[in-house]
Scaffold this motif. Structure first.
Motif, mmCIF file in Angstrom:
data_model
loop_
_atom_site.group_PDB
_atom_site.id
_atom_site.type_symbol
_atom_site.label_atom_id
_atom_site.label_comp_id
_atom_site.label_asym_id
_atom_site.label_seq_id
_atom_site.Cartn_x
_atom_site.Cartn_y
_atom_site.Cartn_z
ATOM 1 N N MET A 1 0.828 -1.207 0.000
ATOM 2 C CA MET A 1 0.000 0.000 0.000
ATOM 3 C C MET A 1 0.864 1.259 0.000
ATOM 4 O O MET A 1 1.872 1.316 0.680
ATOM 5 C CB MET A 1 -0.891 0.005 1.253
ATOM 6 N N ALA B 1 0.816 5.665 0.164
ATOM 7 C CA ALA B 1 0.038 6.867 0.460
ATOM 8 C C ALA B 1 0.846 8.074 0.001
ATOM 9 O O ALA B 1 2.081 8.086 0.108
ATOM 10 C CB ALA B 1 -0.263 6.965 1.948
ATOM 11 N N GLY C 1 -7.083 2.935 -6.111
ATOM 12 C CA GLY C 1 -7.199 3.422 -4.746
ATOM 13 C C GLY C 1 -8.232 4.520 -4.625
ATOM 14 O O GLY C 1 -9.184 4.586 -5.409
ATOM 15 N N MET C 2 -8.008 5.398 -3.647
ATOM 16 C CA MET C 2 -8.946 6.480 -3.397
ATOM 17 C C MET C 2 -8.181 7.751 -3.074
ATOM 18 O O MET C 2 -7.101 7.688 -2.492
ATOM 19 C CB MET C 2 -9.866 6.112 -2.229
ATOM 20 N N LEU D 1 -8.668 11.306 -1.150
ATOM 21 C CA LEU D 1 -9.452 12.138 -0.235
ATOM 22 C C LEU D 1 -9.082 13.604 -0.433
ATOM 23 O O LEU D 1 -7.897 13.942 -0.486
ATOM 24 C CB LEU D 1 -9.157 11.725 1.210
ATOM 25 N N LYS E 1 -5.079 13.365 0.072
ATOM 26 C CA LYS E 1 -4.341 12.137 0.378
ATOM 27 C C LYS E 1 -4.805 11.040 -0.571
ATOM 28 O O LYS E 1 -5.986 10.713 -0.625
ATOM 29 C CB LYS E 1 -4.539 11.702 1.826
ATOM 30 N N VAL E 2 -3.860 10.496 -1.329
ATOM 31 C CA VAL E 2 -4.151 9.387 -2.235
ATOM 32 C C VAL E 2 -3.613 8.124 -1.575
ATOM 33 O O VAL E 2 -2.488 8.117 -1.070
ATOM 34 C CB VAL E 2 -3.468 9.569 -3.607
ATOM 35 N N MET E 3 -4.422 7.076 -1.570
ATOM 36 C CA MET E 3 -4.044 5.833 -0.885
ATOM 37 C C MET E 3 -4.406 4.671 -1.797
ATOM 38 O O MET E 3 -5.481 4.678 -2.410
ATOM 39 C CB MET E 3 -4.860 5.785 0.403
ATOM 40 N N GLY E 4 -3.508 3.712 -1.937
ATOM 41 C CA GLY E 4 -3.811 2.557 -2.782
ATOM 42 C C GLY E 4 -2.546 1.866 -3.223
ATOM 43 O O GLY E 4 -1.559 1.851 -2.499
ATOM 44 N N GLU E 5 -2.562 1.352 -4.439
ATOM 45 C CA GLU E 5 -1.408 0.581 -4.883
ATOM 46 C C GLU E 5 -1.185 0.743 -6.377
ATOM 47 O O GLU E 5 -2.150 0.971 -7.120
ATOM 48 C CB GLU E 5 -1.619 -0.902 -4.565
ATOM 49 N N MET F 1 -2.740 -5.226 -0.564
ATOM 50 C CA MET F 1 -3.998 -4.498 -0.730
ATOM 51 C C MET F 1 -4.711 -4.906 -2.019
ATOM 52 O O MET F 1 -4.059 -5.071 -3.044
ATOM 53 C CB MET F 1 -3.710 -2.984 -0.779
ATOM 54 N N ALA G 1 -8.149 -4.093 -4.658
ATOM 55 C CA ALA G 1 -9.228 -3.162 -5.004
ATOM 56 C C ALA G 1 -10.142 -3.865 -6.008
ATOM 57 O O ALA G 1 -9.674 -4.623 -6.866
ATOM 58 C CB ALA G 1 -8.660 -1.885 -5.606
ATOM 59 N N LYS H 1 -16.360 1.033 -5.334
ATOM 60 C CA LYS H 1 -14.978 0.552 -5.232
ATOM 61 C C LYS H 1 -14.726 0.033 -3.827
ATOM 62 O O LYS H 1 -14.908 0.764 -2.853
ATOM 63 C CB LYS H 1 -13.983 1.661 -5.576
ATOM 64 N N MET I 1 -11.939 -1.548 -1.261
ATOM 65 C CA MET I 1 -10.483 -1.498 -1.111
ATOM 66 C C MET I 1 -10.135 -2.067 0.249
ATOM 67 O O MET I 1 -10.809 -1.772 1.240
ATOM 68 C CB MET I 1 -10.077 -0.021 -1.198
ATOM 69 N N GLU J 1 0.252 5.945 8.043
ATOM 70 C CA GLU J 1 -0.293 6.638 6.873
ATOM 71 C C GLU J 1 -1.594 5.958 6.471
ATOM 72 O O GLU J 1 -1.608 4.749 6.205
ATOM 73 C CB GLU J 1 0.687 6.551 5.694
ATOM 74 N N MET K 1 -6.267 6.376 6.512
ATOM 75 C CA MET K 1 -7.493 7.140 6.689
ATOM 76 C C MET K 1 -8.311 6.525 7.817
ATOM 77 O O MET K 1 -8.282 5.316 8.027
ATOM 78 C CB MET K 1 -8.309 7.124 5.394
ATOM 79 N N LEU L 1 -14.279 11.208 6.977
ATOM 80 C CA LEU L 1 -13.084 10.411 6.697
ATOM 81 C C LEU L 1 -11.890 11.304 7.007
ATOM 82 O O LEU L 1 -11.696 12.337 6.346
ATOM 83 C CB LEU L 1 -13.073 9.971 5.236
ATOM 84 N N GLU M 1 -1.119 1.889 6.728
ATOM 85 C CA GLU M 1 0.089 1.124 6.988
ATOM 86 C C GLU M 1 1.002 1.847 7.966
ATOM 87 O O GLU M 1 0.999 3.078 8.004
ATOM 88 C CB GLU M 1 0.853 0.893 5.670
#
Lengths: 136, 136, 136
Positions: free
Chosen positions: A1, A3, A37-38, A40, A132-136, B1, B3, B132, B134, C36, C38, C100, C136
């Motif tokens: 993951m 961020a 990802g997502m 925010l 904030k971008v979070m994902g992979e 992770m 998605a 989505k 995740m 890091e 949400m 969030l 994480e």
């Protein structure tokens, strides 16, 4: 993951404004290199909000007029503290102060007319929005 | 992770409608095989929203009447573009256009009466909602 | 990726209340050891909401008065079921039922005045809020 976090800074010359930030957000997502990802987007000041809607000047004026009707400039209890922005706290409450945008295939996954706006109701001062971008 | 992304499509016969999507969302979460995470549900069209509330016909009518009172059908600036759906943009603004649902032990982690609705304010056309999930 | 879930329980002595939960949320984030990510805060009952705004008593009273003006206690269709809380469902709809919060460097990444409130509109009974930290 992974961020990735950035902060947008605004200091609008007008007290009330709608600033389209869709392109800036797309650039942050690209920079993050996150594919799924997502993202925010959240106003860090409590007299500002985030609005996802149409880039159409008439509608943007309709929104501002309508918010003034529902949450007018008036004499609020909050003003006993010396503030004069009670209406701004309420306007942002209707609008919402954040949006969570899906990221798919490395880009914002938005509908055909979805645009993201920073909505300022008590400007002329420095304010921040966290992205904030979070994902992979 | 992991998605997992799907798109729900709606084309309601009425201009305004509330469609309960809770079961569909539960099925998407099950299919994703994600045990711990979050499920974003977001209207991709800017005259529709997402409402988390009660499956009770009286209340659903109360909601629609109340939205009409706060954001009535009227002559908006937006209509100079040829549109006639200014009220729909504002109704969706009050309601909100997305929800983020926690996923715990492989299922939506909702309260006893929480139901998720797609809220249409300008239907009779094809519209999408992105879902989505995740997590891990 | 890690996920950490807790449930806050409220049983307010008053029917309507605003309870500041910012410190509790900060403690949950610390306990999660997530650096890091949400933090989702979501009311699990459909007559309560989450409000991110100012810890100022005048403003909190302004909010409650304003919500009463926009979504007053009245005779709703919903009351035919024996309930008397139609206004509470609508008040929570304006306010929103979740937030969030970004988590950066192991802590809530909030602006200088951002405080998170549990907003109760039909209290005197046991209600829950889900808090899920993911990252994480």
């Amino acid at each position: 993951m992974k961020a990735h976090t950035e902060y947008l800074v605004f200091e609008t010359p007008e007290r009330r404004a709608l600033v389209n930030v869709t392109e800036k957000l797309g650039a942050i997502v690209a920079k993050s290199k996150i594919k799924e990802g997502m993202c925010l987007v959240s106003a860090m000041h409590i007299t500002a909000g985030i609005w996802v809607n149409d880039e159409e000047s008439g509608l943007k004026q309709d929104l501002m007029d309508w918010l003034e009707r529902l949450a007018p400039v008036a004499d609020y209890r909050h003003h006993r503290t010396g503030e004069d922005n009670g209406d701004a706290h309420l306007k942002r409450t209707i609008l919402g102060h954040q949006a969570l945008l899906p990221v798919t295939n490395g880009a914002l996954d938005l509908g055909p007319w979805e645009q993201v706006f920073y909505a300022e109701f008590d400007g002329r001062r420095r304010k921040r929005v966290v992205v904030k971008v979070m994902g992979e």
